[in-house]
Structures are given as C-alpha cells and as structure tokens.
Motif scaffolding. Structure first.
Motif, PDB file in Angstrom:
ATOM      1  N   GLY A  98       0.661  -1.485   0.044  1.00  0.00           N
ATOM      2  CA  GLY A  98       0.168  -0.122   0.024  1.00  0.00           C
ATOM      3  C   GLY A  98       0.708   1.211   0.226  1.00  0.00           C
TER       4      GLY A  98
ATOM      5  N   LEU B  52      -1.069   7.089   2.283  1.00  0.00           N
ATOM      6  CA  LEU B  52      -0.240   8.293   3.040  1.00  0.00           C
ATOM      7  C   LEU B  52       0.635   7.486   4.203  1.00  0.00           C
ATOM      8  CD1 LEU B  52      -3.259  10.969   3.394  1.00  0.00           C
ATOM      9  CD2 LEU B  52      -1.452  10.695   1.572  1.00  0.00           C
TER      10      LEU B  52
ATOM     11  N   GLU C 126       1.366  -1.548  -4.708  1.00  0.00           N
ATOM     12  CA  GLU C 126       0.285  -0.666  -4.491  1.00  0.00           C
ATOM     13  C   GLU C 126      -0.867  -1.521  -5.658  1.00  0.00           C
ATOM     14  OE1 GLU C 126      -1.320   1.799  -3.018  1.00  0.00           O
ATOM     15  OE2 GLU C 126      -2.911   1.171  -4.508  1.00  0.00           O
TER      16      GLU C 126
ATOM     17  N   HIS D 145      -6.200  17.421   6.343  1.00  0.00           N
ATOM     18  CA  HIS D 145      -5.405  18.171   7.268  1.00  0.00           C
ATOM     19  C   HIS D 145      -4.383  17.609   7.571  1.00  0.00           C
ATOM     20  CE1 HIS D 145      -9.093  20.205   9.449  1.00  0.00           C
ATOM     21  NE2 HIS D 145      -9.644  19.258   8.800  1.00  0.00           N
ATOM     22  N   MET D 146      -3.260  18.359   7.674  1.00  0.00           N
ATOM     23  CA  MET D 146      -2.025  17.757   7.916  1.00  0.00           C
ATOM     24  C   MET D 146      -1.578  18.606   9.179  1.00  0.00           C
ATOM     25  SD  MET D 146      -0.478  14.957   6.287  1.00  0.00           S
ATOM     26  CE  MET D 146      -2.071  14.109   6.888  1.00  0.00           C
TER      27      MET D 146
ATOM     28  N   ARG E 198      -5.800  16.127  -1.078  1.00  0.00           N
ATOM     29  CA  ARG E 198      -4.910  14.637  -0.745  1.00  0.00           C
ATOM     30  C   ARG E 198      -4.280  14.290  -1.951  1.00  0.00           C
ATOM     31  NH1 ARG E 198      -8.043  11.558   3.235  1.00  0.00           N
ATOM     32  NH2 ARG E 198      -6.803   9.776   2.691  1.00  0.00           N
TER      33      ARG E 198
ATOM     34  N   LEU F 224      -2.002  -7.384  -3.715  1.00  0.00           N
ATOM     35  CA  LEU F 224      -1.530  -8.646  -2.970  1.00  0.00           C
ATOM     36  C   LEU F 224      -2.757  -9.316  -2.533  1.00  0.00           C
ATOM     37  CD1 LEU F 224       1.000  -9.623  -1.068  1.00  0.00           C
ATOM     38  CD2 LEU F 224      -0.436  -8.825   0.846  1.00  0.00           C
TER      39      LEU F 224
ATOM     40  N   ARG G 252     -18.320  14.401   0.758  1.00  0.00           N
ATOM     41  CA  ARG G 252     -17.215  15.106   0.388  1.00  0.00           C
ATOM     42  C   ARG G 252     -17.370  15.984  -0.834  1.00  0.00           C
ATOM     43  NH1 ARG G 252     -12.667  10.226   0.748  1.00  0.00           N
ATOM     44  NH2 ARG G 252     -11.662  11.310   2.561  1.00  0.00           N
TER      45      ARG G 252
ATOM     46  N   TYR H 142     -12.708  23.574   4.729  1.00  0.00           N
ATOM     47  CA  TYR H 142     -11.462  24.417   4.492  1.00  0.00           C
ATOM     48  C   TYR H 142     -10.796  24.511   3.192  1.00  0.00           C
ATOM     49  CZ  TYR H 142     -10.044  19.485   4.782  1.00  0.00           C
ATOM     50  OH  TYR H 142      -9.914  17.885   4.724  1.00  0.00           O
TER      51      TYR H 142
ATOM     52  N   LEU I  12       0.589  -0.956  10.110  1.00  0.00           N
ATOM     53  CA  LEU I  12       0.314   0.346  10.537  1.00  0.00           C
ATOM     54  C   LEU I  12      -1.014   0.943   9.883  1.00  0.00           C
ATOM     55  CD1 LEU I  12       1.511   2.454   7.960  1.00  0.00           C
ATOM     56  CD2 LEU I  12       3.794   1.883   8.597  1.00  0.00           C
ATOM     57  N   GLY I  13      -1.283   2.310  10.371  1.00  0.00           N
ATOM     58  CA  GLY I  13      -2.351   2.934   9.840  1.00  0.00           C
ATOM     59  C   GLY I  13      -3.678   2.405  10.035  1.00  0.00           C
TER      60      GLY I  13
ATOM     61  N   ALA J  94      -9.740  14.434  12.192  1.00  0.00           N
ATOM     62  CA  ALA J  94      -8.764  14.696  11.092  1.00  0.00           C
ATOM     63  C   ALA J  94      -7.449  14.092  11.446  1.00  0.00           C
ATOM     64  CB  ALA J  94      -8.530  15.997  10.662  1.00  0.00           C
ATOM     65  N   GLN J  95      -7.332  13.106  11.852  1.00  0.00           N
ATOM     66  CA  GLN J  95      -5.931  12.584  12.413  1.00  0.00           C
ATOM     67  C   GLN J  95      -5.678  11.185  12.120  1.00  0.00           C
ATOM     68  OE1 GLN J  95      -3.412  13.686  14.303  1.00  0.00           O
ATOM     69  NE2 GLN J  95      -3.925  15.872  13.779  1.00  0.00           N
ATOM     70  N   GLY J  96      -6.463  10.443  11.212  1.00  0.00           N
ATOM     71  CA  GLY J  96      -6.139   9.140  10.813  1.00  0.00           C
ATOM     72  C   GLY J  96      -5.076   8.964   9.861  1.00  0.00           C
ATOM     73  N   ALA J  97      -4.872   9.786   8.892  1.00  0.00           N
ATOM     74  CA  ALA J  97      -3.671   9.672   8.151  1.00  0.00           C
ATOM     75  C   ALA J  97      -2.430   9.919   9.130  1.00  0.00           C
ATOM     76  CB  ALA J  97      -3.681  10.713   6.829  1.00  0.00           C
ATOM     77  N   ALA J  98      -2.678  11.077  10.046  1.00  0.00           N
ATOM     78  CA  ALA J  98      -1.603  11.574  10.927  1.00  0.00           C
ATOM     79  C   ALA J  98      -0.907  10.179  11.902  1.00  0.00           C
ATOM     80  CB  ALA J  98      -2.068  12.607  11.770  1.00  0.00           C
TER      81      ALA J  98
HETATM   82  P1  FAD Z   1      -4.821   4.088   3.097  1.00  0.00           P
HETATM   83  O1  FAD Z   1      -4.925   5.608   2.690  1.00  0.00           O
HETATM   84  O2  FAD Z   1      -6.269   3.604   2.771  1.00  0.00           O
HETATM   85  O3  FAD Z   1      -4.219   3.339   2.076  1.00  0.00           O
HETATM   86  C1  FAD Z   1      -3.860   2.122   1.797  1.00  0.00           C
HETATM   87  C2  FAD Z   1      -3.268   1.800   0.302  1.00  0.00           C
HETATM   88  O4  FAD Z   1      -3.157   0.371   0.415  1.00  0.00           O
HETATM   89  C3  FAD Z   1      -4.226   2.407  -0.839  1.00  0.00           C
HETATM   90  O5  FAD Z   1      -3.232   3.028  -1.659  1.00  0.00           O
HETATM   91  C4  FAD Z   1      -4.853   1.125  -1.612  1.00  0.00           C
HETATM   92  O6  FAD Z   1      -4.836   1.130  -2.661  1.00  0.00           O
HETATM   93  C5  FAD Z   1      -3.480  -0.052  -1.010  1.00  0.00           C
HETATM   94  N1  FAD Z   1      -4.081  -1.304  -1.024  1.00  0.00           N
HETATM   95  C6  FAD Z   1      -4.840  -1.887  -0.242  1.00  0.00           C
HETATM   96  N2  FAD Z   1      -5.058  -3.198  -0.194  1.00  0.00           N
HETATM   97  C7  FAD Z   1      -4.119  -3.518  -1.250  1.00  0.00           C
HETATM   98  C8  FAD Z   1      -3.564  -4.876  -1.609  1.00  0.00           C
HETATM   99  N3  FAD Z   1      -4.284  -5.925  -1.522  1.00  0.00           N
HETATM  100  N4  FAD Z   1      -2.453  -4.889  -2.433  1.00  0.00           N
HETATM  101  C9  FAD Z   1      -1.930  -3.532  -2.713  1.00  0.00           C
HETATM  102  N5  FAD Z   1      -2.348  -2.481  -2.356  1.00  0.00           N
HETATM  103  C10 FAD Z   1      -3.456  -2.392  -1.365  1.00  0.00           C
HETATM  104  N6  FAD Z   1      -7.120  11.687   8.047  1.00  0.00           N
HETATM  105  C11 FAD Z   1      -6.302  12.685   8.623  1.00  0.00           C
HETATM  106  O7  FAD Z   1      -5.149  12.475   8.919  1.00  0.00           O
HETATM  107  N7  FAD Z   1      -6.733  13.916   8.151  1.00  0.00           N
HETATM  108  C12 FAD Z   1      -8.009  14.166   7.737  1.00  0.00           C
HETATM  109  O8  FAD Z   1      -8.386  15.269   7.197  1.00  0.00           O
HETATM  110  C13 FAD Z   1      -8.899  13.134   7.274  1.00  0.00           C
HETATM  111  N8  FAD Z   1     -10.151  13.232   6.740  1.00  0.00           N
HETATM  112  C14 FAD Z   1     -10.722  12.008   6.335  1.00  0.00           C
HETATM  113  C15 FAD Z   1     -11.828  12.232   5.643  1.00  0.00           C
HETATM  114  C16 FAD Z   1     -12.710  11.010   5.360  1.00  0.00           C
HETATM  115  C17 FAD Z   1     -14.160  11.350   4.791  1.00  0.00           C
HETATM  116  C18 FAD Z   1     -12.160   9.735   5.430  1.00  0.00           C
HETATM  117  C19 FAD Z   1     -13.097   8.410   5.238  1.00  0.00           C
HETATM  118  C20 FAD Z   1     -11.151   9.481   6.038  1.00  0.00           C
HETATM  119  C21 FAD Z   1     -10.292  10.944   6.445  1.00  0.00           C
HETATM  120  N9  FAD Z   1      -8.890  10.640   7.304  1.00  0.00           N
HETATM  121  C22 FAD Z   1      -8.270  11.583   7.399  1.00  0.00           C
HETATM  122  C23 FAD Z   1      -8.519   9.295   7.389  1.00  0.00           C
HETATM  123  C24 FAD Z   1      -7.500   8.949   6.401  1.00  0.00           C
HETATM  124  O9  FAD Z   1      -7.858   9.050   5.145  1.00  0.00           O
HETATM  125  C25 FAD Z   1      -7.125   7.466   6.789  1.00  0.00           C
HETATM  126  O10 FAD Z   1      -6.639   7.235   7.910  1.00  0.00           O
HETATM  127  C26 FAD Z   1      -5.569   7.327   6.057  1.00  0.00           C
HETATM  128  O11 FAD Z   1      -5.885   7.399   4.576  1.00  0.00           O
HETATM  129  C27 FAD Z   1      -5.073   5.787   6.295  1.00  0.00           C
HETATM  130  O12 FAD Z   1      -3.880   5.844   5.734  1.00  0.00           O
HETATM  131  P2  FAD Z   1      -3.292   4.432   5.259  1.00  0.00           P
HETATM  132  O13 FAD Z   1      -2.024   4.725   4.473  1.00  0.00           O
HETATM  133  O14 FAD Z   1      -2.933   3.530   6.500  1.00  0.00           O
HETATM  134  O15 FAD Z   1      -4.321   3.835   4.542  1.00  0.00           O
END
Ligand code: FAD
Length: 378
Positions: free
Chosen positions: A12, A15, A35, A48-49, A104, A126, A180, A211, A288-289, A300-304
């Motif tokens: 993946g 972020l 990916e 948000h970051m 994003r 995968l 959104r 924002y 992770l994540g 707004a902290q999931g990606a963070a």
């Molecule tokens: P993801 O971003 O989900 O990335 C996972 C990656 O893995 C993807 O690219 C996917 O294609 C890939 N993948 C999945 N399965 C496979 C596989 N089998 N093989 C290969 N690749 C694969 N967070 C913030 O910090 N600030 C915000 O303002 C914010 N706003 C949000 C608003 C909404 C409406 C939502 C739903 C979420 C928001 N979040 C925000 C949360 C944030 O989007 C997530 O917490 C964050 O994207 C998690 O990151 P990650 O890298 O763990 O997972």
C-alpha cells in the motif's frame, strides 16, 4: 541499517505506506512498495496535516514543499451549525510546526517525490502472503510474486496483511457517512458571506468540516458526518447530490446553504471502524495506519496516526537493524499503541475541539522526542 540483502516490502502506497517508504529509504533500508491501484489520480478530497505530521515531513525534506502548496489556517473555528455562534476558537499555531490543509492528491504526489523513482510498483494487488520463517512470500493478482525479509501492511482498513495475521473480519459500519465536495472558490464570490479558512459547523447529530485546500485558496472543501442507518451500497463511495445535501442540512446556517448551492459534484462515503486489534505484528509481518487502527475521521488525524506509526516503526528498525525485526516490532507497538488508541477513541466520539480545549496533546506531539518504550505488550 541494512546488511545488503534484506528487503522491506510495504503493501500500500497510501499516506502511511508512502511515509514509511520514504523514512526507511532515508535511513538506508532497501524498500519496495506494492500498490494495487494502477496509478494515483487527483480525486476530490482534502486533508488536514497537523504540526505533529509536519515534524515528520521535516525529516524527509517535504515540510516546506507542503506548506508552499497548502492553506495554513491560524485557527480551527467550531460554530453552531444552525445559529452560527462560535463554540471555540482553537489556535493552530504554537505547536512547533505549521498546520496545513491540502488536497489529498497534491499531498500524495509530494510524498511520491520523496522516494527513489521505481520504489512504488503499481497494479500489484496482494492476494496472499506467507511467512515461511526465513522470509515472506508475496503473491499478487497479476500472477507475479516477490520475497521480502519483512512486510509492512499499510494496506488500509480492508488490509490483506491484517487478515493474514488475524483472520477475515469485516470492519464495522459506524452508522455514519461522510459527504465530500470540492468547490471552486470562484463560485463563492457571489455570496455576501465570509468563508473561513478552517471551520467545523456542528449540529445536534451531524457536522460539516470546511477548509481551503491550496495556498491560492481557489478550492474550498467540505466533508460531513451525517447519521445514515445502514450502508446498502457496494464500493468505497457512491454519488450524492445537491438535493440530498439540502435535505440533510435543511435549516442550517446561510454559509452551509451557500456551500451546497455552489456544489457541482458531491460523493458519499461510509465510515467504518474496528476495535483495537489484539496484536500489531506476527513473525515478519507488521501493521500500520488504518490496517491497524482505523477510526471515524472526525479528528482529522487518521492519516496523521498512519504517518506517526511509520516514523516510529522506522526509528525502531534503525535502532535494532532489520535482522532483529522482532525486537523492532515489539518496541514499535509498545511505543505507539496507547497514543493510537487514545486518538481512535476521541475521534470516534466526535468531540475534539467542539469546545475551547487545548489540543497540544495532539499537535504538540513530536514522535522523535518520544522515548522508544520497551514495556512488554499483552
Ligand atoms: P490508506 O490511505 O487506506 O491506504 C491504503 C493503500 O493500500 C491504498 O493506496 C490501497 O489502494 C492500498 N491497498 C489496499 N489493499 C491492497 C492490496 N491487497 N494490495 C496492494 N495495495 C493495497 N485523516 C487525516 O489525518 N486528516 C484528515 O483530514 C482526514 N479526513 C478524512 C475524511 C474522510 C471522509 C475519511 C473517510 C478519512 C479521513 N482521514 C483523515 C483518515 C485517512 O484518510 C486515513 O486514516 C488514512 O488514509 C489511512 O492511511 P493508510 O495509509 O493507513 O491507508
């Protein structure tokens, strides 16, 4: 760090995965990211970051580049969605780094540039992985395979790596959706209203977070949280409409009505959740994540949290070397579990910054100033 032959595979390039890739590569590790998407496009969403993340981006030379393209609000306002009264005015400065709101897609593109070209392989979904004791075998949907010394599951809420560790289990639908929409600021000029840099409009059971997503302030973005009893659709999101938005926010403040009127395109996303996982790693595989601790997005902290995880995991692997991954994974979980769980809990409750509170525990956090903890984990 690396003794030469070890390879770290990250599943993946979201972020969290991209942050892990860049941080580990900067530390000298041999990293490959797989990916599933064929490529990344600039889909309509903002993010948000906070300063807690910008402190990490400093390490990979990305902080100023992000600031240059972002809106950098001085305050997070919370306002009553019906009357418009201010419920809180939270300063976003003074936490040791800048607070950014950004598109994003633009953020993801900057992250891709922090890694050596070729680090991310697209179109690699995968399907199966197996830890055979001496390395991990990875199989992809396109029929190819790979081997790695360790595997980082950064593959989001429906993580295949999590499933391998803990078994198949669907995430829980939270009973909420998020709408959104990205709005051209040009369209807002006709309204005799003020559109603030970063404001959350709170209703009794729903909200709208709004924002800017560029330094030019030419894109304004909203994301909602609205109760919706069951998610009856397939896929990550469905199309919504101006009419549906008008119905959901009938009687709300004139600024919200103007945003709905200016909306060209709006999508609706189900918000899913998981309870804290009993383990974050097993053998040569670690999570992770969102793969590890997904949450409703209301802080707004999931990606963070995904990016903080990446930074702590990279620190632990630097400390131990990738051969002693078992120690690194133990230290990582011990150092991250409490914070991630705390943020997950507050985010799910959707109370953060609704009233005048001090957000230093979130934004003031510097993952590099934190001790690496060595408590044993259950
Ligand atoms: P993801 O971003 O989900 O990335 C996972 C990656 O893995 C993807 O690219 C996917 O294609 C890939 N993948 C999945 N399965 C496979 C596989 N089998 N093989 C290969 N690749 C694969 N967070 C913030 O910090 N600030 C915000 O303002 C914010 N706003 C949000 C608003 C909404 C409406 C939502 C739903 C979420 C928001 N979040 C925000 C949360 C944030 O989007 C997530 O917490 C964050 O994207 C998690 O990151 P990650 O890298 O763990 O997972």
């Amino acid at each position: 760090m690396s003794t030469g032959n070890e390879k770290i595979a990250i599943i993946g390039a979201g972020l969290g995965g991209a942050a892990a890739g860049a941080l580990l590569q900067h530390a000298g590790f041999n990293v490959q990211i797989f990916e599933q998407a064929p490529s990344f496009s600039r889909l309509g969403a903002g993010i948000h970051m906070g300063p807690n993340v910008l402190k990490i981006f400093q390490r990979i030379g990305m902080d100023q580049k992000l600031i240059d393209i972002s809106s950098t609000p001085a305050y997070w306002f919370s306002r009553d969605g019906l009357r418009g009264d201010y419920l809180s005015r939270i300063p976003l400065e003074g936490y040791g780094a800048t607070y950014c709101t950004v598109h994003r897609g633009d953020l993801s593109a900057l992250q891709m540039d922090t890694m050596t070209p070729g680090t991310v392989q697209f179109n690699k979904r995968l399907t199966r992985l197996e830890d055979n004791g001496s390395d991990v075998y990875l199989e992809f949907q396109d029929g190819t395979s790979a081997r790695a010394t360790i595997v980082i599951g950064a593959d989001g809420i429906n993580s295949r790596v999590r499933e391998t560790l803990l078994g198949a289990e669907k995430p829980h639908y939270s009973g909420w959706v998020g709408h959104r929409a990205m709005i051209s600021a040009e369209k807002l000029k006709k309204f005799d209203l003020t559109f603030e840099d970063c404001v959350k409009w709170w209703g009794p059971d729903r909200h709208m977070m709004v924002y800017y997503t560029t330094s030019r302030r030419d894109e304004y973005y909203y994301v909602t949280g609205v109760p919706h009893p069951a998610w009856e659709f397939d896929g990550a999101f469905v199309q919504s409409s101006r009419e549906e938005m008008s119905e959901a926010f009938a009687g709300y403040h004139p600024v919200i009505q103007a945003l709905i009127e200016a909306t060209d395109d709006v999508t609706k996303w189900p918000l899913f959740n998981r309870n804290p996982l009993p383990l974050w790693s097993q053998g040569r595989m670690v999570l992770l994540g969102d793969a590890c601790h997904p949450m409703k997005p209301h802080m707004a902290q999931g990606a963070a949290m995904a990016i903080e995880d990446a930074a702590m995991l990279a620190r632990c692997l630097e400390e131990t070397g990738s051969q002693d991954y078992a120690t690194a994974f133990r230290l990582y979980e011990a150092s991250r579990r409490d914070r991630a769980t705390q943020v997950q809990t507050v985010s799910n409750a959707n109370t953060f910054l609704q009233t005048q509170e001090d957000p230093s525990w979130v934004y003031g956090y510097d993952v590099y100033a934190e001790p690496i903890l060595d408590k044993s984990v259950a």
